[in-house]
Motif scaffolding. Sequence first.
Motif, PDB file in Angstrom:
ATOM      1  N   THR A  54      -5.562 -32.893 -41.458  1.00 46.91           N
ATOM      2  CA  THR A  54      -6.659 -32.655 -40.522  1.00 46.91           C
ATOM      3  C   THR A  54      -7.415 -33.969 -39.734  1.00 46.91           C
ATOM      4  O   THR A  54      -7.614 -33.953 -38.700  1.00 46.91           O
ATOM      5  CB  THR A  54      -7.655 -31.669 -40.949  1.00 46.91           C
ATOM      6  OG1 THR A  54      -6.996 -30.579 -41.741  1.00 46.91           O
ATOM      7  CG2 THR A  54      -8.629 -31.243 -39.963  1.00 46.91           C
TER       8      THR A  54
ATOM      9  N   ASN B  57     -12.082 -25.684 -45.248  1.00 47.08           N
ATOM     10  CA  ASN B  57     -11.219 -26.451 -45.575  1.00 47.08           C
ATOM     11  C   ASN B  57     -10.060 -25.519 -46.302  1.00 47.08           C
ATOM     12  O   ASN B  57      -9.103 -25.844 -46.221  1.00 47.08           O
ATOM     13  CB  ASN B  57     -11.646 -27.522 -46.361  1.00 47.08           C
ATOM     14  CG  ASN B  57     -10.693 -28.717 -46.346  1.00 47.08           C
ATOM     15  OD1 ASN B  57     -10.153 -29.070 -45.461  1.00 47.08           O
ATOM     16  ND2 ASN B  57     -10.664 -29.321 -47.774  1.00 47.08           N
TER      17      ASN B  57
ATOM     18  N   SER C  23      -8.297 -23.686 -43.769  1.00 46.19           N
ATOM     19  CA  SER C  23      -7.259 -24.825 -43.068  1.00 46.19           C
ATOM     20  C   SER C  23      -6.094 -25.154 -44.009  1.00 46.19           C
ATOM     21  O   SER C  23      -4.953 -25.243 -43.624  1.00 46.19           O
ATOM     22  CB  SER C  23      -8.134 -25.821 -42.450  1.00 46.19           C
ATOM     23  OG  SER C  23      -8.000 -26.784 -43.665  1.00 46.19           O
TER      24      SER C  23
ATOM     25  N   ASP D 127      -1.235 -28.909 -37.342  1.00 46.42           N
ATOM     26  CA  ASP D 127      -1.680 -29.343 -38.785  1.00 46.42           C
ATOM     27  C   ASP D 127      -1.280 -28.266 -39.744  1.00 46.42           C
ATOM     28  O   ASP D 127      -1.886 -27.057 -39.508  1.00 46.42           O
ATOM     29  CB  ASP D 127      -3.253 -29.088 -38.309  1.00 46.42           C
ATOM     30  CG  ASP D 127      -3.785 -29.592 -39.736  1.00 46.42           C
ATOM     31  OD1 ASP D 127      -3.086 -29.956 -40.607  1.00 46.42           O
ATOM     32  OD2 ASP D 127      -5.210 -29.656 -39.395  1.00 46.42           O
TER      33      ASP D 127
HETATM   34 MG    MG Z   1      -6.809 -29.588 -43.566  1.00 43.88          MG
END
Ligand code: MG
Length: 762
Positions: free
Chosen positions: A446, A568, A571, A601
């Motif tokens: 990221t 997070n 993600s 990502d």
């Molecule tokens: Mg990440």
Amino acid sequence: MISCLQQDNVRLPEELNTTEPQRQALGSTLQSQLEGVEPKLSDQAQELNRLCSELGTTDLEKHLEILVLENDRLKQELNGCQLQLQQLRLSLSGCTGCQHSKENAQLREQTTDLQLELGEKTQLLAKLQQHLQDVLQDKTEREERLNKRIRDCHLALAKQPTSSVKYITKKVEVESPRTKQDLEETQGRNHYLQEQIVIQRRLLAEQEQQLQDSWRTSAQLQAQIMMYEAELERTRGELLEAFQAMEDEKNQAIEEVFLQARTEMKTVHENLNGVRMNLLSIQPALKTLTSDYNCLKNHARDFPCLLQDAVNQTKREIYQAVEEVQKTNQDLLRKYKREMQLRKKCHNELVRLRGNIRVLCRVRPVNQDDGTGLETRNIISFDSDDESVLYVSHRGKISMFELDKVFQPHAVQTDIFQEVQALITSCIDGYNVCIFAYGQTGSGKTYTMEGSPEDPGINQRALRLLFGEVAERSTDWDLTITVSMAEIYNETLRDLLGSDSQKIEDLTMRNLLAKDPNEKLEIKLSPDGSGQLYVPGLIQIRVQSVDDINKVFELGRVNRATDFTNVNERSSRSHALLIVSVSGINLTSGVRTTGKLNLVDLAGSERVGKSGAEGPRLREAQNINKSLLALGDVICALRSKQPYIPFRNSKLTYLLQDSLSGDSKTLMMVQVSPMEKNVNETVCSLKFAQRVRSVELGAVVRRAENHYSSRQDYELESPSQATQQGRFNISHSGGKTTAGKRRLMASGEVNHRQGSAALPAL
Ligand code: MG
Ligand code: ADP
């Protein structure tokens, strides 16, 4: 009365004859008396005449005339002096500022003073003259009055004796007592006359007195006149002196001027001689000049013709030169085009040789959050001479991994972007590009893709670069950039730009963006029968500025965090896709291009078994592994040129089909942690990187819908060349190959929305 008198006359002689002796005696007495009065009267008349002649104005008038004449003469002299003075001034006007002019000015002042004085005196004289005239007039009047009275006296005297004589005669003639009475009366009259004479004498004395007064006045006036004359004389003398001084001054000045003029004249003469000499010496040069001038005149006469000829000649030469230059230019252009083609070919060949999948590695630095201790020990080392290798120390042995490029922990965001920017700009030229960030959670994926607001990552920098390129090409191209943001979580595709309608304040955006954020998007075949794939409902937003990008990213970030308190965490378990489409139309040729940049990502690549997850966490991990494995499989299948490419094995590969197939460019940024505790995942990531690195994709072909492009730098490789190489695919709206169709279908997956929305305030 007359007859009476005649009677008396007749009677009286008779009476007289009778009283002859008496009458004679009386007559003689009266006669003697008359005779005594007559001389006195004549004396008085003489005296009167004398007085008159003495009182006559002749002398005074004469004197006055003389004075007037003298005054006139003086005036004339003064005028003459003024004229001379003026002439002198004129002659002296040449030398201003010198001593003479100063003296001259003084003299002029003196003259002015004298003139003023003279004027005053003249006025005084005029006043005196006026006074004199008044006195004379008064005197004349008095004389007239006296004369009249004298005449009256004479008349009275003339009358008195006759009447008394007549009366006496009558008295004598009529009766003697009457004669006596007459005599008495006559005596009375005589007495009266004598009194009159006394009165007359007194008057005469008065007149004499007055005459004497007049004389005195006249004498005084004469004295005054004399005084004024003397004054005039003195003024005249002064004037004459001044005039003389001025005359002297003038003469002196004239002399000086004359001397000066003589000197100057001498100098002028000398100069003249010099000039004469010069003229004599110049004459030959003048002759030469004259001949030159004539020659030049001839030339000048002929010049227009010569000029015209020269101009025509030059024009011809210029046209010729221009033609030559044009020819050379065309030749150069042709050569340039050929070179460009060659360069492009070489570039493509280079890309082909390097592989269409470039695999880079970024090793993140150890930071404070990582803690301390043995686990944080660095196990990665680099080769200072070769930036494409890195060494991992693992279980006592060192493994070497070779990639296209390795970024050491100290590499900054700009270093990374510099490496990928050529790839990003190529999407404006119509290429499909895919950039993946691969690696375990916490390895910096990221960070590399999104970065921080102060130091943004590839995503924002890529869009900024594209804006710059679009602006630069705006004269030739009308380019549009649209973005979509999607997430693949548990093999479900979700739009990250859709929101609850309540959350969207802007009404115009509400229609566009309002949707269920958890809605699952499907990848479908295009209903137009073109065989293309598209994602119904995926929002595309047109972006034109950095502000727009930030708004879009913010929206995506907020939506991504919907169900998770820890962003997070989410993600790390989902793939985040930023899909940038660049579509353009060439303003001159009409060529349309569509390029797509997929910035992915990826979810954390860590092994499931390691964490010992169960339930939903296990399912997430399995899905992630499945999709990452599918990505590896697709790339391997492409590398080994298998007829079947398993794009459909995962949502990710299915969605990225067009960015992974033959005509696309792919960049894999493998992120690794340098710490001991992450060594297993680091090795796994690096093995995956090496596996995909050598996969060979087909030669890169630009996605152009119009195959007759006029722009040399965007021209396609010739089909024959590509066919020979066996890697070329034509992609245009006309006759598409199967592979071409497939690619366009894939590109249609995200371009399904008719007319992308420009981004207003979100
Ligand atoms: Mg990440
Ligand atoms: P991932 O997305 O792979 O899970 P992150 O990008 O969230 O990893 O990075 C994890 C942590 O490491 C973050 O705090 C990030 O700021 C830091 N980090 C990662 N790469 C770098 C780097 N190149 N330089 C500095 N810090 C980094």
